[in-house]
Design a protein around this motif. Structure first.
Motif, mmCIF file in Angstrom:
data_model
loop_
_atom_site.group_PDB
_atom_site.id
_atom_site.type_symbol
_atom_site.label_atom_id
_atom_site.label_comp_id
_atom_site.label_asym_id
_atom_site.label_seq_id
_atom_site.Cartn_x
_atom_site.Cartn_y
_atom_site.Cartn_z
ATOM 1 N N GLY A 11 1.745 1.612 6.041
ATOM 2 C CA GLY A 11 1.665 2.040 4.646
ATOM 3 C C GLY A 11 1.841 3.532 4.487
ATOM 4 O O GLY A 11 2.524 3.993 3.565
ATOM 5 N N GLU A 12 1.232 4.309 5.375
ATOM 6 C CA GLU A 12 1.382 5.764 5.297
ATOM 7 C C GLU A 12 2.809 6.197 5.604
ATOM 8 O O GLU A 12 3.319 7.140 4.997
ATOM 9 C CB GLU A 12 0.380 6.445 6.213
ATOM 10 C CG GLU A 12 -1.039 6.301 5.699
ATOM 11 C CD GLU A 12 -2.072 7.037 6.518
ATOM 12 O OE1 GLU A 12 -1.739 7.598 7.589
ATOM 13 O OE2 GLU A 12 -3.238 7.060 6.090
ATOM 14 N N LEU A 13 3.463 5.497 6.518
ATOM 15 C CA LEU A 13 4.881 5.789 6.770
ATOM 16 C C LEU A 13 5.728 5.463 5.538
ATOM 17 O O LEU A 13 6.655 6.208 5.205
ATOM 18 C CB LEU A 13 5.383 5.006 7.984
ATOM 19 C CG LEU A 13 4.838 5.426 9.343
ATOM 20 C CD1 LEU A 13 5.381 4.498 10.433
ATOM 21 C CD2 LEU A 13 5.170 6.875 9.660
ATOM 22 N N TYR A 44 0.838 -1.206 0.000
ATOM 23 C CA TYR A 44 0.000 0.000 0.000
ATOM 24 C C TYR A 44 0.874 1.258 0.000
ATOM 25 O O TYR A 44 0.627 2.205 -0.745
ATOM 26 C CB TYR A 44 -0.907 -0.038 1.227
ATOM 27 C CG TYR A 44 -1.700 1.210 1.519
ATOM 28 C CD1 TYR A 44 -2.800 1.563 0.756
ATOM 29 C CD2 TYR A 44 -1.362 2.030 2.596
ATOM 30 C CE1 TYR A 44 -3.548 2.696 1.045
ATOM 31 C CE2 TYR A 44 -2.098 3.164 2.898
ATOM 32 C CZ TYR A 44 -3.190 3.493 2.114
ATOM 33 O OH TYR A 44 -3.923 4.620 2.403
ATOM 34 N N GLY A 45 1.919 1.241 0.810
ATOM 35 C CA GLY A 45 2.806 2.395 0.919
ATOM 36 C C GLY A 45 3.640 2.641 -0.320
ATOM 37 O O GLY A 45 3.784 3.781 -0.766
ATOM 38 N N VAL A 46 4.203 1.600 -0.888
ATOM 39 C CA VAL A 46 5.019 1.769 -2.092
ATOM 40 C C VAL A 46 4.153 2.274 -3.244
ATOM 41 O O VAL A 46 4.532 3.217 -3.951
ATOM 42 C CB VAL A 46 5.739 0.454 -2.460
ATOM 43 C CG1 VAL A 46 6.361 0.531 -3.843
ATOM 44 C CG2 VAL A 46 6.790 0.113 -1.410
ATOM 45 N N ALA A 53 8.064 7.830 3.323
ATOM 46 C CA ALA A 53 9.457 7.474 3.063
ATOM 47 C C ALA A 53 9.762 7.471 1.568
ATOM 48 O O ALA A 53 10.810 7.975 1.141
ATOM 49 C CB ALA A 53 9.766 6.105 3.663
ATOM 50 N N VAL A 54 8.852 6.930 0.771
ATOM 51 C CA VAL A 54 9.070 6.883 -0.680
ATOM 52 C C VAL A 54 9.148 8.297 -1.244
ATOM 53 O O VAL A 54 10.052 8.632 -2.026
ATOM 54 C CB VAL A 54 7.961 6.061 -1.381
ATOM 55 C CG1 VAL A 54 7.998 6.250 -2.887
ATOM 56 C CG2 VAL A 54 8.078 4.587 -1.018
ATOM 57 N N ILE A 55 8.214 9.150 -0.835
ATOM 58 C CA ILE A 55 8.208 10.525 -1.337
ATOM 59 C C ILE A 55 9.480 11.254 -0.917
ATOM 60 O O ILE A 55 10.132 11.913 -1.737
ATOM 61 C CB ILE A 55 6.947 11.269 -0.860
ATOM 62 C CG1 ILE A 55 5.711 10.686 -1.556
ATOM 63 C CG2 ILE A 55 7.062 12.767 -1.121
ATOM 64 C CD1 ILE A 55 4.395 11.182 -0.990
ATOM 65 N N ASN A 56 9.866 11.127 0.350
ATOM 66 C CA ASN A 56 11.085 11.788 0.823
ATOM 67 C C ASN A 56 12.330 11.242 0.137
ATOM 68 O O ASN A 56 13.236 12.008 -0.202
ATOM 69 C CB ASN A 56 11.218 11.655 2.339
ATOM 70 C CG ASN A 56 10.314 12.604 3.087
ATOM 71 O OD1 ASN A 56 10.018 13.699 2.624
ATOM 72 N ND2 ASN A 56 9.858 12.182 4.252
#
Length: 149
Positions: A87-89, A36-38, A93-96
């Motif tokens: 997932g939100e973390l 979900y996060g990726v 992390a992906v965006i940063n």
């Protein structure tokens, strides 16, 4: 096959193993949260249906493994909320990591405070509560569906 009634299949084995259901819920919530996060990070968006799907899948597989135990429903709901939070973390992390041009691994290892700060500023809002509630509701429905005999 049953010896007394050769035309009838053997009955389905009992699935009342809450421990196995809990293990399934934890594993699915962790893997689902990362996926979900990726996905959300790559598209830079939170996806409400993703939270519902993560919750339902967590509950469904927990129910398949452990039956429709009410305690398993509650546990799956809690684990699915944890999966959405994870997932939100990961989204943060992906965006940063993209913005800072560093690897995702390095982001988690060296800049975990930045991930948490980004989540606090960008994701902690009324939608977070809604996504957590949707995931929990999906998990309860999933356990009921997966644990039904």
């Amino acid at each position: 096959m049953s010896q007394h009634f050769p035309h009838l299949p053997d009955p389905e084995p009992e699935r009342d193993s809450p421990a196995l259901g809990l293990l399934a819920a934890v594993i699915v919530a962790l893997i689902g949260g990362v996926v979900y996060g990726v996905f959300g990070g790559e598209f830079r968006i939170e996806i409400g249906w993703g939270a519902v799907g993560l919750g339902f899948l967590t509950g469904y597989l927990a129910g398949k493994a452990g039956g429709a135990n009410p305690l398993l429903q509650a546990a799956a709901a809690v684990f699915s909320i944890g999966g959405v939070y994870l997932g939100e973390l990961v989204i943060a992390a992906v965006i940063n990591s993209q913005d800072l041009n560093i690897s995702l691994t390095r982001m988690f290892l060296d800049h975990s405070a930045l991930i948490e700060e980004t989540w606090d500023l960008a994701f902690r809002d009324k939608y977070t509560v809604l996504f957590f509630a949707l995931a929990a509701a999906g998990a309860v429905a999933g356990v009921r569906k997966g644990g039904a005999r």
